[in-house]
Scaffold this active site. Structure first.
Site, short mmCIF file in Angstrom:
data_model
loop_
_atom_site.label_atom_id
_atom_site.label_comp_id
_atom_site.label_asym_id
_atom_site.label_seq_id
_atom_site.Cartn_x
_atom_site.Cartn_y
_atom_site.Cartn_z
N GLU A 44 1.33 -12.06 -4.87
CA GLU A 44 1.91 -11.12 -3.92
C GLU A 44 3.13 -10.42 -4.51
O GLU A 44 3.32 -9.21 -4.31
CB GLU A 44 2.29 -11.83 -2.62
CG GLU A 44 1.10 -12.25 -1.78
CD GLU A 44 0.24 -11.07 -1.34
OE1 GLU A 44 0.76 -9.94 -1.26
OE2 GLU A 44 -0.96 -11.28 -1.07
N TYR A 47 6.47 -9.48 5.04
CA TYR A 47 5.06 -9.39 4.67
C TYR A 47 4.63 -10.58 3.80
O TYR A 47 3.61 -11.23 4.05
CB TYR A 47 4.77 -8.09 3.93
CG TYR A 47 3.52 -8.20 3.11
CD1 TYR A 47 2.27 -8.12 3.71
CD2 TYR A 47 3.58 -8.45 1.73
CE1 TYR A 47 1.11 -8.29 2.96
CE2 TYR A 47 2.44 -8.60 0.99
CZ TYR A 47 1.21 -8.52 1.61
OH TYR A 47 0.07 -8.70 0.88
N ASP A 68 1.13 -4.61 5.43
CA ASP A 68 1.54 -3.84 4.27
C ASP A 68 1.06 -2.42 4.49
O ASP A 68 0.58 -2.07 5.58
CB ASP A 68 1.02 -4.46 2.96
CG ASP A 68 -0.48 -4.33 2.80
OD1 ASP A 68 -1.17 -3.92 3.76
OD2 ASP A 68 -0.99 -4.63 1.70
N CYS A 101 -15.50 6.59 5.13
CA CYS A 101 -15.80 6.15 6.49
C CYS A 101 -17.26 5.73 6.68
O CYS A 101 -17.56 4.87 7.52
CB CYS A 101 -15.44 7.25 7.48
SG CYS A 101 -13.68 7.68 7.47
#
Length: 463
Positions: free
Chosen positions: A108, A191, A209, A275
């Site tokens: 991270e 986060y 995030d 999409c």
């Protein structure tokens, strides 16, 4: 609370199974008439909705969505379409953790503002040398920076090193389970604490995030502005509601959170979202109204200050190159570099100015090899690369307080990306690869100037 850590980038996209790269069908972009950006930005940033945002209808400018259905769809999609990344391996044997909490912490911090592809290249080597928090805590900072080299934002490496020391000294070498204790670790913000707690430890806590925020904005049709603090608080409230609903339905929250991030990184991308491959497009308000590329609005571009750097390559008879270490504070703190001067003049220096800065009498022995630009968060830096042919006396003086290294030694040094480019240039590029003869021959294309010309407003890049 700063939201800087919430925005990390990935340039890799998942190609759906059964499709070859380049065969994505053209997406039909049904758009509603966009309003003025300024008016919509003002409306987006003036409202923070309540935590509950499920159900039907519209509340606070955002459509309500069935979060249970949304959570199940994302988890199912992630199980079949998630990328195989090295930090996604199961937790240690005998542990009740779904993932290794320490590996999650490392990944991270590496991923903050860094592309996934670049982190993949560095993660395995870093974990091989520092497999536990104890091993990292015991390491020398110079070695930590060397293995971090190429990822940029070196303050993250120092914070990770400091966090490992706290984990070792205060938590017995294991990351704490308590969310607040995680948040108190150096370099661990809202986060990152949520990521470790949910993904590695299976706790029902949210995370947001840039990828997650974008997915939630679009699904709910929230007219938001990228990185706006009020809009990010809305995203946190919405993510919390989603997690609560999913937890009541026995959804694995770590998989949900990773799935949200993965969806934003690979499908629901900032530009040209795919999409037609989205598993939740039936729930997406932005898709239904043709606004998927208008949500969120972009934030104002960063204003960067101009900076010039003159990097000087000096070689000895053994074709070792001269390097110096930057101080512990400031830009690229503690990293190694070719002797470099930075300045705020109206442009790059001439060969004569470089010669004067190095106290070399004859500017004809200073040649320009390369010039390139490098952007940091706040600066637009122009590097000019020079090679010099000093006399024995000048060579001895230039080497004082610096270090001679061979090509094989560079991997053990922490180098910024521009300095790595300067010091490890491949043959045939616009400069030498430890080849002073070539540099002073075929590639000597710099202009000379009076050696009496003196540098103005300059300092070596060691402060």
């Amino acid at each position: 609370m700063s939201f800087l850590e919430c925005f990390r980038s990935s340039n890799s996209k998942t190609i759906p199974r059964g499709m070859k790269e380049g065969t994505f069908p053209a997406l039909k972009k049904a758009r509603s008439k966009p309003g003025g950006q300024a008016s919509r930005a003002s409306a987006a940033s003036s409202h923070v909705p309540p935590a509950e945002c499920t159900g039907a209808g519209v509340d606070g400018g955002a459509a309500k969505v069935d979060h249970v259905r949304l959570a199940h769809a994302i988890v199912a999609w992630f199980a079949g379409s998630g990328r195989q990344l090295p930090w996604r391996s199961p937790g240690p044997a005998g542990s009740d953790h779904p993932r290794d909490p320490y590996a999650t912490l490392v990944s991270e911090l590496m991923l903050q503002q860094t592309q996934v592809s670049r982190v993949v290249e560095k993660f395995k080597a870093f974990m091989a040398e520092f497999p536990t928090a104890r091993a990292l805590a015991a390491a020398d900072e110079a070695r930590v920076l060397a293995l971090w080299s190429g990822l940029g934002y070196y303050r993250r490496a120092r914070l990770l090193h400091a966090a490992a020391k706290v984990i070792t000294a205060e938590h017995g070498g294991a990351l704490p389970r308590d969310l607040e204790a995680l948040h108190r670790l150096p370099g661990v913000g809202r986060y990152t604490a949520g990521a470790i707690a949910s993904i590695a430890m299976g706790q029902p806590v949210p995370l947001v995030d840039g990828n997650v925020a974008r997915v939630l904005f679009r699904i709910h049709g929230k007219e938001a502005v990228h990185a706006d603090p009020n809009d990010m608080e809305w995203a946190w409230a919405c993510a919390s509601s989603l997690v609560q609903s999913a937890d009541r339905s026995r959804v694995q929250i770590g998989n949900l959170n990773e799935g949200l991030m993965e969806l934003g990184a690979t499908v629901c991308t900032p530009a040209a979202p795919a999409c037609v491959f989205c598993p939740v497009r039936a729930l997406c308000t932005a898709f239904a109204t043709g606004r998927q590329e208008e949500i969120p609005l972009p934030k104002k571009p960063v204003q960067r200050s101009a900076m010039w750097c003159e990097a000087v390559l000096v070689f000895d008879d053994a074709q070792r190159v001269l390097v110096e270490q930057r101080p512990d504070r400031g830009m690229w703190a503690g990293l190694w570099q070719a002797p470099t001067f930075d300045h705020a003049s109206a442009g790059p220096w001439s060969a004569g100015t470089v010669a004067a800065a190095l106290e070399i009498d004859d500017a004809s022995r200073v040649h320009q090899l390369d010039r390139f630009r490098h952007q940091t968060t706040h600066r637009d830096v122009t590097f000019t690369v020079w090679v010099v042919s000093p006399t024995p006396g000048e060579m001895q003086r230039l080497g004082t307080g610096r270090r001679w290294v061979g090509a094989h030694d560079l991997d053990g040094l922490g180098l910024s990306n521009p300095q790595r480019r300067i010091l490890t240039r491949k043959p045939g590029a616009a400069g030498p690869a430890f080849s002073p003869a070539q540099s002073l021959g075929k590639r000597a294309n710099g202009r000379t100037a009076s050696s009496g010309e003196r540098p103005r407003n300059s300092r070596t890049l060691r402060s």
